[in-house]
Design a protein around this motif. Structure first.
Motif, mmCIF file in Angstrom:
data_model
loop_
_atom_site.group_PDB
_atom_site.id
_atom_site.type_symbol
_atom_site.label_atom_id
_atom_site.label_comp_id
_atom_site.label_asym_id
_atom_site.label_seq_id
_atom_site.Cartn_x
_atom_site.Cartn_y
_atom_site.Cartn_z
ATOM 1 N N ARG A 1 5.223 6.674 1.430
ATOM 2 C CA ARG A 1 5.260 5.640 2.458
ATOM 3 C C ARG A 1 4.705 4.363 1.841
ATOM 4 O O ARG A 1 3.662 4.387 1.195
ATOM 5 C CB ARG A 1 4.393 6.032 3.653
ATOM 6 N N VAL A 2 5.419 3.261 2.069
ATOM 7 C CA VAL A 2 5.021 1.972 1.521
ATOM 8 C C VAL A 2 4.904 0.976 2.670
ATOM 9 O O VAL A 2 5.841 0.825 3.462
ATOM 10 C CB VAL A 2 6.048 1.460 0.481
ATOM 11 N N ALA A 3 3.751 0.316 2.766
ATOM 12 C CA ALA A 3 3.531 -0.688 3.809
ATOM 13 C C ALA A 3 4.256 -1.978 3.434
ATOM 14 O O ALA A 3 4.042 -2.532 2.362
ATOM 15 C CB ALA A 3 2.038 -0.956 3.973
ATOM 16 N N LEU A 4 5.125 -2.434 4.338
ATOM 17 C CA LEU A 4 5.873 -3.666 4.126
ATOM 18 C C LEU A 4 5.748 -4.576 5.351
ATOM 19 O O LEU A 4 6.755 -4.942 5.973
ATOM 20 C CB LEU A 4 7.352 -3.353 3.854
ATOM 21 N N PRO A 5 4.521 -4.967 5.742
ATOM 22 C CA PRO A 5 4.380 -5.837 6.907
ATOM 23 C C PRO A 5 5.017 -7.191 6.640
ATOM 24 O O PRO A 5 4.906 -7.729 5.543
ATOM 25 C CB PRO A 5 2.860 -5.968 7.081
ATOM 26 N N GLY A 6 5.704 -7.710 7.616
ATOM 27 C CA GLY A 6 6.386 -8.989 7.461
ATOM 28 C C GLY A 6 7.813 -8.854 6.972
ATOM 29 O O GLY A 6 8.561 -9.816 6.968
ATOM 30 N N VAL A 7 8.214 -7.657 6.565
ATOM 31 C CA VAL A 7 9.591 -7.419 6.144
ATOM 32 C C VAL A 7 10.340 -6.868 7.354
ATOM 33 O O VAL A 7 9.937 -5.866 7.931
ATOM 34 C CB VAL A 7 9.653 -6.417 4.974
ATOM 35 N N ARG A 8 11.392 -7.559 7.748
ATOM 36 C CA ARG A 8 12.151 -7.119 8.917
ATOM 37 C C ARG A 8 13.440 -6.455 8.460
ATOM 38 O O ARG A 8 14.193 -7.004 7.672
ATOM 39 C CB ARG A 8 12.464 -8.300 9.832
ATOM 40 N N LEU B 1 0.853 -1.178 0.000
ATOM 41 C CA LEU B 1 0.000 0.000 0.000
ATOM 42 C C LEU B 1 0.891 1.230 0.000
ATOM 43 O O LEU B 1 1.886 1.293 0.718
ATOM 44 C CB LEU B 1 -0.913 0.011 1.230
ATOM 45 N N VAL B 2 0.551 2.214 -0.830
ATOM 46 C CA VAL B 2 1.411 3.379 -1.020
ATOM 47 C C VAL B 2 0.625 4.655 -0.738
ATOM 48 O O VAL B 2 -0.486 4.821 -1.233
ATOM 49 C CB VAL B 2 1.954 3.422 -2.471
ATOM 50 N N ASP B 3 1.219 5.546 0.052
ATOM 51 C CA ASP B 3 0.723 6.908 0.243
ATOM 52 C C ASP B 3 1.779 7.856 -0.305
ATOM 53 O O ASP B 3 2.975 7.641 -0.084
ATOM 54 C CB ASP B 3 0.505 7.243 1.719
ATOM 55 N N ILE B 4 1.345 8.909 -1.003
ATOM 56 C CA ILE B 4 2.273 9.894 -1.561
ATOM 57 C C ILE B 4 1.837 11.282 -1.112
ATOM 58 O O ILE B 4 0.669 11.638 -1.240
ATOM 59 C CB ILE B 4 2.311 9.831 -3.099
ATOM 60 N N GLY B 5 2.798 12.041 -0.572
ATOM 61 C CA GLY B 5 2.559 13.426 -0.199
ATOM 62 C C GLY B 5 3.380 14.342 -1.088
ATOM 63 O O GLY B 5 4.443 13.959 -1.587
ATOM 64 N N VAL B 6 2.889 15.554 -1.290
ATOM 65 C CA VAL B 6 3.545 16.515 -2.180
ATOM 66 C C VAL B 6 3.734 17.829 -1.433
ATOM 67 O O VAL B 6 2.821 18.299 -0.767
ATOM 68 C CB VAL B 6 2.686 16.759 -3.441
ATOM 69 N N SER B 7 4.933 18.404 -1.543
ATOM 70 C CA SER B 7 5.179 19.760 -1.060
ATOM 71 C C SER B 7 5.767 20.561 -2.215
ATOM 72 O O SER B 7 5.936 20.039 -3.315
ATOM 73 C CB SER B 7 6.136 19.759 0.144
ATOM 74 N N ILE C 1 6.914 0.280 7.842
ATOM 75 C CA ILE C 1 6.639 1.282 6.814
ATOM 76 C C ILE C 1 7.966 1.812 6.290
ATOM 77 O O ILE C 1 8.815 2.256 7.065
ATOM 78 C CB ILE C 1 5.815 2.465 7.370
ATOM 79 N N LEU C 2 8.152 1.757 4.978
ATOM 80 C CA LEU C 2 9.299 2.402 4.340
ATOM 81 C C LEU C 2 8.860 3.819 4.003
ATOM 82 O O LEU C 2 7.877 4.015 3.283
ATOM 83 C CB LEU C 2 9.714 1.661 3.072
ATOM 84 N N GLU C 3 9.563 4.797 4.547
ATOM 85 C CA GLU C 3 9.209 6.206 4.354
ATOM 86 C C GLU C 3 10.386 6.904 3.692
ATOM 87 O O GLU C 3 11.509 6.817 4.168
ATOM 88 C CB GLU C 3 8.911 6.834 5.717
ATOM 89 N N VAL C 4 10.111 7.577 2.578
ATOM 90 C CA VAL C 4 11.177 8.221 1.808
ATOM 91 C C VAL C 4 10.739 9.631 1.426
ATOM 92 O O VAL C 4 9.630 9.837 0.932
ATOM 93 C CB VAL C 4 11.510 7.427 0.527
#
Length: 144
Positions: free
Chosen positions: A46-53, A33-39, A125-128
């Motif tokens: 932000r990308v949901a990566l449940p189960g990824v350690r 699942l991806v959320d994108i914000g703009v400034s 959550i991977l946040e970039v």
């Protein structure tokens, strides 16, 4: 919501392509699942990566100048609990199965991939944050 707001929002909804385990995990907490914000000067995704350690998986995040993002990694299998030597056969499989995955999507515009700051949060959550590509100012067509 007027027509312009709708058009602006529809441009931000990315087309996300899932492969491997990410595609198969339909009953699991959703991966990819991806959320994108703009400034004014940057994009946040932000990308949901449940189960990824973070400590057990090599997650690669490649960002291209045109705004294409490609994320690859591996969901590791669930091992035997440390307190037990028993072998378990799962009767219910709610979590995403182990294996490789990839997620691809496009940001709304071009970026400078050198100016990015990825964070893999403890909640999966991977946040970039990545800076938008600056176009050089035009001089109005006047010769130098």
């Amino acid at each position: 919501m007027d027509g312009q707001d709708f058009a602006d929002r529809s441009q931000l909804k990315p087309a996300v392509v899932l492969t491997g385990t990410a595609k198969e995990g339909s009953a699991a907490p959703p991966i990819g699942l991806v959320d994108i914000g703009v400034s004014d000067g940057a994009y946040l995704f932000r990308v949901a990566l449940p189960g990824v350690r973070k400590d057990q998986s090599k997650v690669k995040c490649e960002i291209q100048r045109d705004g294409k993002v490609h994320i690859e990694g591996v969901i590791t299998g669930v091992g035997v609990p440390k307190e037990s030597s028993a072998v378990f056969q799962m009767k219910v499989q709610q979590l995403c199965p182990p294996g490789p995955f990839s997620i691809s999507f496009n940001l709304p515009g071009p970026v400078d991939p050198r100016l990015s700051s990825p964070t893999f949060r403890p909640d999966g959550i991977l946040e970039v944050v990545v800076m938008k590509r600056r176009t050089p100012p035009t001089d109005g067509g006047l010769p130098p």
